[in-house]
Design a protein around this motif. Sequence first.
Motif, PDB file in Angstrom:
ATOM      1  N   ILE A   1      -7.946  -0.677  15.878  1.00 56.80           N
ATOM      2  CA  ILE A   1      -7.092  -1.567  14.826  1.00 56.80           C
ATOM      3  C   ILE A   1      -8.423  -1.875  13.962  1.00 56.80           C
ATOM      4  CG2 ILE A   1      -5.901  -3.467  14.868  1.00 56.80           C
ATOM      5  CD1 ILE A   1      -5.047  -4.172  17.609  1.00 56.80           C
ATOM      6  N   ILE A   2      -9.157  -2.865  14.904  1.00 61.67           N
ATOM      7  CA  ILE A   2     -10.263  -2.836  13.081  1.00 61.67           C
ATOM      8  C   ILE A   2     -10.649  -0.968  12.609  1.00 61.67           C
ATOM      9  CG2 ILE A   2     -12.936  -3.541  12.801  1.00 61.67           C
ATOM     10  CD1 ILE A   2     -12.200  -5.677  14.793  1.00 61.67           C
ATOM     11  N   TYR A   3     -10.294  -0.226  13.822  1.00 61.11           N
ATOM     12  CA  TYR A   3     -11.305   1.180  12.739  1.00 61.11           C
ATOM     13  C   TYR A   3      -9.855   1.644  11.632  1.00 61.11           C
ATOM     14  CZ  TYR A   3     -11.938   5.954  12.963  1.00 61.11           C
ATOM     15  OH  TYR A   3     -12.446   7.422  12.633  1.00 61.11           O
ATOM     16  N   ILE A   4      -8.928   1.827  12.178  1.00 59.48           N
ATOM     17  CA  ILE A   4      -8.247   2.614  11.464  1.00 59.48           C
ATOM     18  C   ILE A   4      -7.540   0.870  10.498  1.00 59.48           C
ATOM     19  CG2 ILE A   4      -5.085   2.835  12.101  1.00 59.48           C
ATOM     20  CD1 ILE A   4      -5.725   4.083  14.278  1.00 59.48           C
ATOM     21  N   MET A   5      -7.450  -0.168  10.848  1.00 58.71           N
ATOM     22  CA  MET A   5      -6.944  -1.005   9.198  1.00 58.71           C
ATOM     23  C   MET A   5      -8.327  -0.681   8.351  1.00 58.71           C
ATOM     24  SD  MET A   5      -3.977  -1.330  10.281  1.00 58.71           S
ATOM     25  CE  MET A   5      -3.512  -2.947   9.362  1.00 58.71           C
ATOM     26  N   VAL A   6      -9.621  -1.021   8.510  1.00 57.22           N
ATOM     27  CA  VAL A   6      -9.740  -0.793   7.910  1.00 57.22           C
ATOM     28  C   VAL A   6     -10.503   0.434   6.786  1.00 57.22           C
ATOM     29  CG1 VAL A   6     -13.521  -0.984   6.921  1.00 57.22           C
ATOM     30  CG2 VAL A   6     -11.210  -3.041   8.911  1.00 57.22           C
ATOM     31  N   LEU A   7     -10.459   1.330   8.079  1.00 55.63           N
ATOM     32  CA  LEU A   7     -10.472   3.012   7.057  1.00 55.63           C
ATOM     33  C   LEU A   7      -9.141   2.956   6.307  1.00 55.63           C
ATOM     34  CD1 LEU A   7     -11.355   5.773   9.252  1.00 55.63           C
ATOM     35  CD2 LEU A   7     -12.911   4.355   6.737  1.00 55.63           C
ATOM     36  N   VAL A   8      -7.812   3.158   7.182  1.00 53.82           N
ATOM     37  CA  VAL A   8      -6.719   3.603   5.971  1.00 53.82           C
ATOM     38  C   VAL A   8      -6.760   2.350   4.948  1.00 53.82           C
ATOM     39  CG1 VAL A   8      -3.942   2.818   6.196  1.00 53.82           C
ATOM     40  CG2 VAL A   8      -5.484   3.939   7.909  1.00 53.82           C
ATOM     41  N   TYR A   9      -6.826   0.640   4.854  1.00 53.24           N
ATOM     42  CA  TYR A   9      -6.766  -0.031   3.776  1.00 53.24           C
ATOM     43  C   TYR A   9      -7.785   0.229   2.981  1.00 53.24           C
ATOM     44  CZ  TYR A   9      -2.090  -1.855   5.215  1.00 53.24           C
ATOM     45  OH  TYR A   9      -0.958  -1.764   5.662  1.00 53.24           O
ATOM     46  N   GLY A  10      -9.472  -0.263   3.876  1.00 49.90           N
ATOM     47  CA  GLY A  10     -10.343   1.085   2.344  1.00 49.90           C
ATOM     48  C   GLY A  10      -9.642   1.668   1.379  1.00 49.90           C
ATOM     49  N   GLN A  11      -9.459   2.425   1.946  1.00 49.79           N
ATOM     50  CA  GLN A  11      -9.530   3.700   1.259  1.00 49.79           C
ATOM     51  C   GLN A  11      -8.483   3.668   0.200  1.00 49.79           C
ATOM     52  OE1 GLN A  11      -8.684   7.228   3.980  1.00 49.79           O
ATOM     53  NE2 GLN A  11     -11.459   7.338   3.249  1.00 49.79           N
ATOM     54  N   GLN A  12      -7.350   2.766   0.903  1.00 52.18           N
ATOM     55  CA  GLN A  12      -6.310   2.325  -0.492  1.00 52.18           C
ATOM     56  C   GLN A  12      -6.521   2.158  -1.839  1.00 52.18           C
ATOM     57  OE1 GLN A  12      -2.915  -0.106   0.274  1.00 52.18           O
ATOM     58  NE2 GLN A  12      -2.364   1.279   2.585  1.00 52.18           N
ATOM     59  N   ASN A  13      -8.145   1.358  -1.558  1.00 52.25           N
ATOM     60  CA  ASN A  13      -8.594   0.628  -2.583  1.00 52.25           C
ATOM     61  C   ASN A  13      -9.322   2.010  -3.866  1.00 52.25           C
ATOM     62  OD1 ASN A  13      -9.052  -2.833  -2.544  1.00 52.25           O
ATOM     63  ND2 ASN A  13      -8.677  -1.644  -0.316  1.00 52.25           N
TER      64      ASN A  13
ATOM     65  N   MET B   1     -11.542  -6.333  -9.179  1.00 49.80           N
ATOM     66  CA  MET B   1     -11.557  -5.292  -8.379  1.00 49.80           C
ATOM     67  C   MET B   1     -10.898  -6.627  -7.348  1.00 49.80           C
ATOM     68  SD  MET B   1     -15.498  -3.637  -7.881  1.00 49.80           S
ATOM     69  CE  MET B   1     -16.075  -4.613  -6.636  1.00 49.80           C
ATOM     70  N   LEU B   2     -12.399  -7.642  -7.553  1.00 47.59           N
ATOM     71  CA  LEU B   2     -11.766  -9.436  -6.678  1.00 47.59           C
ATOM     72  C   LEU B   2     -10.008  -8.643  -5.978  1.00 47.59           C
ATOM     73  CD1 LEU B   2     -12.818 -11.173  -5.357  1.00 47.59           C
ATOM     74  CD2 LEU B   2     -12.957 -11.926  -6.574  1.00 47.59           C
ATOM     75  N   GLY B   3      -9.090  -8.457  -7.484  1.00 41.88           N
ATOM     76  CA  GLY B   3      -7.667  -9.202  -7.103  1.00 41.88           C
ATOM     77  C   GLY B   3      -7.447  -7.849  -6.012  1.00 41.88           C
ATOM     78  N   LYS B   4      -7.851  -6.812  -6.200  1.00 37.63           N
ATOM     79  CA  LYS B   4      -6.774  -5.461  -5.542  1.00 37.63           C
ATOM     80  C   LYS B   4      -7.506  -5.607  -4.036  1.00 37.63           C
ATOM     81  CE  LYS B   4      -6.438  -2.335  -8.875  1.00 37.63           C
ATOM     82  NZ  LYS B   4      -5.000  -2.648  -8.894  1.00 37.63           N
ATOM     83  N   VAL B   5      -8.852  -5.794  -3.976  1.00 40.75           N
ATOM     84  CA  VAL B   5      -9.567  -6.202  -2.323  1.00 40.75           C
ATOM     85  C   VAL B   5      -9.030  -7.199  -2.029  1.00 40.75           C
ATOM     86  CG1 VAL B   5     -11.627  -6.286  -1.477  1.00 40.75           C
ATOM     87  CG2 VAL B   5     -11.745  -4.934  -3.501  1.00 40.75           C
ATOM     88  N   LEU B   6      -9.009  -8.411  -2.752  1.00 45.17           N
ATOM     89  CA  LEU B   6      -7.962  -8.981  -1.446  1.00 45.17           C
ATOM     90  C   LEU B   6      -6.567  -9.219  -1.925  1.00 45.17           C
ATOM     91  CD1 LEU B   6      -9.728 -12.811  -3.582  1.00 45.17           C
ATOM     92  CD2 LEU B   6     -10.048 -11.597  -1.106  1.00 45.17           C
ATOM     93  N   GLY B   7      -5.768  -8.216  -2.886  1.00 50.44           N
ATOM     94  CA  GLY B   7      -4.836  -8.117  -2.132  1.00 50.44           C
ATOM     95  C   GLY B   7      -4.009  -7.047  -1.435  1.00 50.44           C
ATOM     96  N   ILE B   8      -5.141  -5.898  -1.011  1.00 49.13           N
ATOM     97  CA  ILE B   8      -4.751  -4.566  -0.051  1.00 49.13           C
ATOM     98  C   ILE B   8      -5.301  -5.497   1.068  1.00 49.13           C
ATOM     99  CG2 ILE B   8      -5.321  -2.559   0.076  1.00 49.13           C
ATOM    100  CD1 ILE B   8      -5.615  -2.521  -2.557  1.00 49.13           C
ATOM    101  N   GLY B   9      -6.537  -6.568   1.402  1.00 48.02           N
ATOM    102  CA  GLY B   9      -6.622  -6.742   2.391  1.00 48.02           C
ATOM    103  C   GLY B   9      -5.307  -8.149   3.150  1.00 48.02           C
TER     104      GLY B   9
ATOM    105  N   ALA C   1     -13.749   0.716  -3.682  1.00 49.70           N
ATOM    106  CA  ALA C   1     -13.052   0.910  -5.198  1.00 49.70           C
ATOM    107  C   ALA C   1     -14.061   1.207  -6.063  1.00 49.70           C
ATOM    108  CB  ALA C   1     -12.980  -1.210  -5.224  1.00 49.70           C
ATOM    109  N   GLY C   2     -15.555   0.683  -5.792  1.00 54.57           N
ATOM    110  CA  GLY C   2     -16.589   1.083  -6.413  1.00 54.57           C
ATOM    111  C   GLY C   2     -16.871   2.747  -6.492  1.00 54.57           C
TER     112      GLY C   2
END
Lengths: 416, 321
Positions: free
Chosen positions: A198-210, A236-244, A302-303
């Motif tokens: 779950i951690i692996y998939i969620m971090v990748l899927v949602y991380g890449q959305q940024n 950037m902060l708003g996006k990372v937090l909103g998606i997170g 995001a960067g």
Amino acid sequence: MSKVLTVIRKEYIERVHSKAFLIGTLLGPLFMGALVIGPSLLADATGDQARTVAVVDRTGRVVGPLETALAEREDSYVTLTELDCASGEAACLEDLKAMVLAEEADAGLVIPADFFANPEATFYNTAVGAVVLRDDALGPALNQVLQDERFRRENLDPALRAKLFARTGWNTLKLTADAESAQNAEVGIIGGFMMVMIIYIMVLVYGQQNLTVVIEEKTSRMVEVLLASLRPEQLMLGKVLGIGLAALTQVAVWTVAGAAVSAQGLVVAGAEISLSLFGPWFWLNFFVFFLLGYFLYASLYAGIGAMCNSVQDSQQFSVVLTMGMVVPILLMTVVIKAPDQPLATILSLVPFFSPILMFMRISVSNPPLWQVVTSWVLLAGTIWLANKVAGQLFRAGILLYGATPTWGSLAKALRG
Amino acid sequence: MTAAKLDLPEVGEPFLEVRELRKRYGDKLAVDGVSLSIPRGAIYGFLGPNGAGKTTTIRCLMDIILPDHGAMTLGGRPLVRSLRDRIGYLPEERGLYRKMTCQEQLAYLAQLKGVPRREALARAAQWLDRLELGDYAKRKVDSLSKGMQQKVQFAATFIFGPDLVILDEVFSGLDPLNIELMRDLILAERQRGTTILFSTHMLAEAERLCDAVCLIEGGVKILDGSLDSVRAAYPFQMVRVAYRDGGEPPAGLPGVSERRMEDGAWRLELAPGLDPQALLAPLAAAGSLSLFAANRPTLSEIFLVAVRRQRATRRDERSQA
């Protein structure tokens, strides 16, 4: 701050209202379940399939007891077909080979005349995979026949055999400082593995959305309008937090649903999985590593997105970042086998690996508190650094159109 | 964060002031010591060819890029980030979120300028009605035509009631109807006391709209002031003449630096300070005149002369150095 909240709100609502989110929330658990249970189900499915073995028994005394022994097994799926050897031994052997080749039998077994004195049988197969059949079913049954025969020759009571060869049963308990828990090792590994996935998939899927969101912002030419209203770091902060937050919502839904299901008793691969088997410490770490892992990767994605004009452009960079999540998955067996050895300890302290490996260690073992806390601190420090790097990339890259970025231009952006 | 309140100066008094702005990209000096003083309520043309440094200057004003040097004030106060919530900006590179509804989009952009959400939604609805897009409020942007999308972009620039609006190459890519609409919006905003910084390379457009202008080229300010004062500084410099009988103006007329045929008429360049009246008699003597026109120079003519002068001075400075 209200501006960051405005961005968070937009990104969150946009995601949570999307069809993909609904589908992901509903199908996610099924998918994860399939990932964990699938292999064992598949193995069971193929194992349960009935198999025929053609037998030439030159002792004339093996087939009968072998059939009995096979039938006594828990998962009896092998049927024996004894060949009639009236036409001579050589012809009989040819018949057996022909049957196996024609796939009338899954395998062939030849018991030599001196089998009891010199126990060596011949096994014919067309696919290497048939050795599973040999080692899993035929072998143990044949050994049993052999043992029974030896007991008889020594005039020993065959009932004695069962006593002598009774095997060890395991009752595995996991000790923690304050309690011994009834959790067994399989549950630890399977449950831990499920949560790690779950951690692996969620971090990748949602991380890449940024990454994609930032690139979209550039291609839609929204970015300059936005930067006239808020600083790049705020955006950037708003996006990372909103998606997170959207990712967290999804995991929370699963957790609640999981708790409801496990209250009914969920049996996975023969082991009962219950959320209550994992204590608060496990759950705390699940959310800590999930969130920290997400922030680390999300800000870097995001960067990178800010430096690129298309998803294709970004791949050369994002692949490297994705490796940071894939490598620990590959190293997971190392950690499961020896969770407290120095190698596992060191690997699990590498910030990019911690969300997977330290968490895996926590679910299969009891890593010392200082190690867990150190990995939190290292991860938090790396996030702080990653945010500086990503912020710099964001500021430098966000208004660059046209040019395809290279590692060189990335380095230049970082030097300012 | 509370919306910054500005003590607005009287109309006509300096509002936005920029001093000695400098920005370097690598070896290229994009903006080289530009100073501006823009009076409140003016429509101020910020003019120059592509690559002159207009967009760089504007991005510095909006804190999108950091200048290497220079001071900026708005209403006498240093232009800090929160004051930028009083500035509407329509960049040349502009777009919209394609998957967002028109009303949500406008409300979002207004919120980012500090308007509370409830009010932002109401104002978004009003603006969409005003631009005849009321029926599209709940529709996604990608269902709108390009012209309609441009209207939404205009609305986004004005929706939060800015004190200063910066428009970068706003007319490029607009159809004639939207050009007219934008012009009306600009004039209506001015009526409200809003100051408009209007950046363009299309000088004819600026001439129609602006009260005051600044010309920059190669990152350097060439001239600025009210349109009248600029014109006064660049008096008649050209006379157009045509003859009915195919005659031609005599060569070597005193004060005429150049004569050439252009669009079926003779074009005579005049030395600075020469009164065109003085040429009428000698020209009439050369044949039967069908045209004698001494036009006020257009902005683009002024610009060409000014740039030539500027380059000549720079060459001189370099050769002396």
